[in-house]
Design an enzyme around this catalytic site. Structure first.
Site, mmCIF file in Angstrom:
data_model
loop_
_atom_site.group_PDB
_atom_site.id
_atom_site.type_symbol
_atom_site.label_atom_id
_atom_site.label_comp_id
_atom_site.label_asym_id
_atom_site.label_seq_id
_atom_site.Cartn_x
_atom_site.Cartn_y
_atom_site.Cartn_z
ATOM 1 N N GLY A 216 -4.493 10.705 -4.878
ATOM 2 C CA GLY A 216 -4.747 12.050 -5.384
ATOM 3 C C GLY A 216 -4.564 13.069 -4.007
ATOM 4 O O GLY A 216 -4.294 12.602 -2.926
ATOM 5 N N ILE A 217 -5.142 14.143 -4.447
ATOM 6 C CA ILE A 217 -4.822 15.365 -3.247
ATOM 7 C C ILE A 217 -6.249 15.382 -2.728
ATOM 8 O O ILE A 217 -7.290 15.343 -3.080
ATOM 9 C CB ILE A 217 -4.565 16.648 -3.836
ATOM 10 C CG1 ILE A 217 -3.560 16.641 -4.854
ATOM 11 C CG2 ILE A 217 -4.617 17.776 -2.939
ATOM 12 C CD1 ILE A 217 -3.208 17.862 -5.611
ATOM 13 N N GLY A 218 -6.374 15.606 -1.281
ATOM 14 C CA GLY A 218 -7.773 16.090 -0.726
ATOM 15 C C GLY A 218 -8.053 15.091 0.376
ATOM 16 O O GLY A 218 -7.450 13.958 0.725
ATOM 17 N N ALA A 219 -9.287 15.434 0.981
ATOM 18 C CA ALA A 219 -9.944 14.812 2.039
ATOM 19 C C ALA A 219 -10.103 13.259 1.664
ATOM 20 O O ALA A 219 -10.202 12.529 2.488
ATOM 21 C CB ALA A 219 -11.238 15.549 2.416
ATOM 22 N N ILE A 220 -10.560 12.996 0.293
ATOM 23 C CA ILE A 220 -10.982 11.655 0.105
ATOM 24 C C ILE A 220 -9.575 10.676 0.006
ATOM 25 O O ILE A 220 -9.844 9.651 0.983
ATOM 26 C CB ILE A 220 -11.552 11.288 -1.167
ATOM 27 C CG1 ILE A 220 -13.122 12.058 -1.225
ATOM 28 C CG2 ILE A 220 -11.530 9.959 -1.770
ATOM 29 C CD1 ILE A 220 -13.746 12.157 -2.455
ATOM 30 N N GLU A 239 1.846 10.181 -7.827
ATOM 31 C CA GLU A 239 2.151 11.493 -8.140
ATOM 32 C C GLU A 239 2.600 12.584 -6.841
ATOM 33 O O GLU A 239 3.702 13.082 -6.940
ATOM 34 C CB GLU A 239 0.917 12.301 -8.564
ATOM 35 C CG GLU A 239 1.192 13.824 -9.129
ATOM 36 C CD GLU A 239 -0.124 14.013 -9.903
ATOM 37 O OE1 GLU A 239 -0.397 13.276 -10.729
ATOM 38 O OE2 GLU A 239 -0.796 14.852 -9.466
ATOM 39 N N GLY A 337 -2.148 14.582 -12.947
ATOM 40 C CA GLY A 337 -1.754 13.221 -13.367
ATOM 41 C C GLY A 337 -2.758 12.242 -13.274
ATOM 42 O O GLY A 337 -2.482 10.958 -13.296
HETATM 43 N N1 COA Z 1 -21.286 20.843 -10.149
HETATM 44 C C1 COA Z 1 -20.913 22.069 -9.651
HETATM 45 N N2 COA Z 1 -19.859 22.483 -8.661
HETATM 46 C C2 COA Z 1 -19.027 21.529 -8.360
HETATM 47 C C3 COA Z 1 -19.322 20.254 -8.842
HETATM 48 C C4 COA Z 1 -20.272 19.808 -9.678
HETATM 49 N N3 COA Z 1 -20.705 18.441 -9.991
HETATM 50 N N4 COA Z 1 -18.293 19.228 -7.991
HETATM 51 C C5 COA Z 1 -17.636 20.055 -7.439
HETATM 52 N N5 COA Z 1 -17.948 21.404 -7.518
HETATM 53 C C6 COA Z 1 -17.224 22.651 -6.837
HETATM 54 C C7 COA Z 1 -17.351 22.296 -5.459
HETATM 55 O O1 COA Z 1 -18.558 22.801 -4.979
HETATM 56 C C8 COA Z 1 -16.105 23.329 -5.164
HETATM 57 O O2 COA Z 1 -16.608 24.753 -5.219
HETATM 58 P P1 COA Z 1 -16.260 25.803 -4.280
HETATM 59 O O3 COA Z 1 -14.563 25.824 -4.182
HETATM 60 O O4 COA Z 1 -16.862 27.013 -4.469
HETATM 61 O O5 COA Z 1 -16.561 25.261 -2.727
HETATM 62 C C9 COA Z 1 -15.116 23.066 -6.270
HETATM 63 O O6 COA Z 1 -15.850 22.578 -7.463
HETATM 64 C C10 COA Z 1 -14.106 22.042 -5.874
HETATM 65 O O7 COA Z 1 -14.740 20.920 -5.330
HETATM 66 P P2 COA Z 1 -14.208 20.107 -4.356
HETATM 67 O O8 COA Z 1 -15.112 18.825 -4.146
HETATM 68 O O9 COA Z 1 -14.167 20.894 -3.046
HETATM 69 O O10 COA Z 1 -12.851 19.777 -4.694
HETATM 70 P P3 COA Z 1 -11.516 18.841 -4.276
HETATM 71 O O11 COA Z 1 -10.868 19.583 -3.383
HETATM 72 O O12 COA Z 1 -12.402 17.403 -3.351
HETATM 73 O O13 COA Z 1 -11.043 18.159 -5.649
HETATM 74 C C11 COA Z 1 -11.414 17.701 -7.673
HETATM 75 C C12 COA Z 1 -11.943 17.547 -6.559
HETATM 76 C C13 COA Z 1 -11.996 16.700 -8.856
HETATM 77 C C14 COA Z 1 -11.381 19.157 -8.256
HETATM 78 C C15 COA Z 1 -9.957 17.465 -7.793
HETATM 79 O O14 COA Z 1 -9.520 16.173 -7.297
HETATM 80 C C16 COA Z 1 -9.111 17.563 -9.372
HETATM 81 O O15 COA Z 1 -8.795 18.603 -9.517
HETATM 82 N N6 COA Z 1 -8.784 16.502 -10.099
HETATM 83 C C17 COA Z 1 -8.201 16.433 -11.186
HETATM 84 C C18 COA Z 1 -6.749 16.195 -10.971
HETATM 85 C C19 COA Z 1 -6.343 14.747 -10.519
HETATM 86 O O16 COA Z 1 -7.122 14.020 -10.207
HETATM 87 N N7 COA Z 1 -5.127 14.876 -10.425
HETATM 88 C C20 COA Z 1 -4.628 13.690 -9.639
HETATM 89 C C21 COA Z 1 -4.372 13.883 -8.363
HETATM 90 S S1 COA Z 1 -2.791 14.333 -7.842
#
Ligand code: COA
Length: 433
Positions: A216-220, A239, A337
């Site tokens: 997926g996208i991001g730091a993890i 994806e 995705g």
């Molecule tokens: N309660 C309240 N707020 C929460 C939360 C929770 N349980 N979990 C996350 N948040 C908030 C974070 O604090 C952050 O807020 P901010 O933007 O104001 O700082 C925001 O939600 C995004 O969270 P973050 O952990 O920074 O997101 P990320 O960039 O690591 O992405 C997902 C995590 C889940 C949002 C992202 O992976 C996603 O959209 N997944 C769904 C789609 C997917 O998996 N697609 C396939 C990959 S290509």
């Protein structure tokens, strides 16, 4: 250049090209880093003069500034997001836009039917000697829109890499052409902190030599790649992918040698990264971009063995239901995705699915493992589909486990300061004295 002579009458300025948009039109914008920023900016600039009303702007991830979402543009534009991000969330939360839930794999079909675009704004590579332009770093739904929109406006950009696959459009199909070599939008590599490193290490322990990965996208996902350097012959059917994958290809860790389909090739539907990634994928036969209804089709994903899907989420409840796109009713992203790949990986021989997240959010003040999902949250991945959940505190395997066992395992990987609260819920729910 031949194409410039042949299509000279279609070359115009960005403002002139977008002036062909009409009130009430649905305008689809190329996805993510393929957004033709000079066209979206020009559209916002001339909106007042054109006196447009009800122009619907549709896309998934917006990497640009999305000026059409600003309050003073509400009289001209309404955004319909299929996936929200930093620049579009606020407009939806404040009622100036809408969100449409859809699996990423179904977006091409959606654009061919209910969401037929009147106009598409594209960004493509320079044409080759046969007149074919590559759709570059976004094939996904962008190709379906490029084929079906009534009016096709494209920036032809020498900086857009020529990425192979089912990823081309002939220059003769474009109605208006803007020839400008602007830099592509870049996604800088995320900062990988201690929490992400621990999560990465835990995920890497579930990955074996010759696995085929979706990241997926991001730091993890980027943190995982740091811990895969000792693995052998990994494959990519994802994806999207980013700069981290380039490093593992160059180090000989990703070879794609043992995939059952697309042997020797990294397959994706879009790419986001820095100039390093964009140069790497340019004219590189080891990289193939295909439309998202192919790449994300679970029936295609599972044709490779040992598929490992790695995604992230917002909350997991004690039954293992996963919310990945909203915090309660507040939509923050979209399903993307995630479900496509979870299902494909579950169907793959030897496949595994991993949902990874920090144990707590908002500076450690909110547990992401919760008794019940926040009221209003959409269940993105249902509990029957979920297998491994990973945090910095460990790995919980849920598939095939009872509700009681699931809850126990999830409490074991929650942030320690929230475990008492979760234990109390466990005792109440399972009548433990
Ligand atoms: N309660 C309240 N707020 C929460 C939360 C929770 N349980 N979990 C996350 N948040 C908030 C974070 O604090 C952050 O807020 P901010 O933007 O104001 O700082 C925001 O939600 C995004 O969270 P973050 O952990 O920074 O997101 P990320 O960039 O690591 O992405 C997902 C995590 C889940 C949002 C992202 O992976 C996603 O959209 N997944 C769904 C789609 C997917 O998996 N697609 C396939 C990959 S290509």
């Amino acid at each position: 250049m031949l194409w410039k002579e042949k299509y000279a009458d279609r070359i115009c300025s960005a403002a002139e090209a977008v002036s062909h948009i009409k009130s009430g039109d649905r305008v689809a914008v190329a996805h993510a880093c393929s957004e033709p920023v000079i066209l979206t900016d020009a559209m916002v600039e001339i909106a007042e003069r054109m006196d447009w009303k009800d122009v619907e702007i549709v896309h998934m991830v917006a990497m640009g500034k999305a000026g059409y979402c600003e309050p003073d543009m509400a009289k001209h534009f309404r955004h319909n997001g299929l996936f929200l991000g930093g620049s579009t969330r606020k407009a939806i939360a404040e009622g100036r836009g809408d969100f449409t839930p859809v699996y990423f794999s179904e977006t091409p079909k959606l654009f061919r039917t209910e969401l037929h675009p009147d106009v598409v704004l594209l960004q493509v590579s320079e044409p080759d000697e046969h007149g074919y332009c590559s759709l570059g770093v976004s094939c996904d739904y962008t190709k379906a829109c490029a084929e079906t929109a009534d009016l096709k406006i494209a920036q032809v950009n020498a900086n857009m890499p020529r990425v192979h696959g089912d990823n081309f459009i002939h220059i003769s199909r474009l109605d208006y052409i803007i020839a400008e070599n602007t830099p592509l939008i870049e996604l800088p590599p995320p900062v990988v902190g201690e929490v992400q490193k621990k999560i990465g290490e835990n995920i890497a322990s579930l990955v074996e030599d010759r696995d085929c990965l979706q990241l997926g996208i991001g730091a993890i996902p980027d943190a995982v790649l740091l811990f895969l350097k000792g693995k052998k012959d990994l494959g990519i059917h994802s994806e999207m992918f980013s700069d981290g994958v380039v490093e593992l290809i160059e180090a000989g860790v990703i070879t794609n040698r043992y995939k059952q389909i697309d042997k020797g090739q990294c397959v994706a539907t879009f790419l986001m990264g820095t100039d390093r990634l964009y140069r790497f994928v340019d004219d590189n036969p080891a990289v193939k971009l295909m439309p998202v209804d192919v790449v994300n089709d679970p029936r295609v994903i599972c044709r490779n063995d040992n598929v490992v899907s790695i995604n992230s989420c917002v909350e997991v409840d004690l039954m293992g239901q996963v919310a990945s796109e909203s915090v309660g009713l507040k939509q923050i992203s979209g399903v993307g995705g995630q479900v496509d790949f979870v299902r494909g990986a579950n169907m793959s021989k030897g496949g595994r699915t991993i949902m990874a997240m920090p144990a707590a959010a908002a500076g450690g003040t909110i547990s992401k493992i919760v008794p019940l999902l926040t009221e209003g949250a959409a269940v993105t991945t249902p509990r029957c589909d979920v297998d491994y959940v990973v945090t910095e505190y460990g790995i919980a395997k849920l598939h095939g486990k009872t509700l009681r066992e699931r809850a126990r395992r999830l409490i074991g990987i929650a942030a320690p300061e929230f475990r008492d609260m979760l234990e109390e819920e466990y005792r109440k729910r399972f009548l433990v004295s």
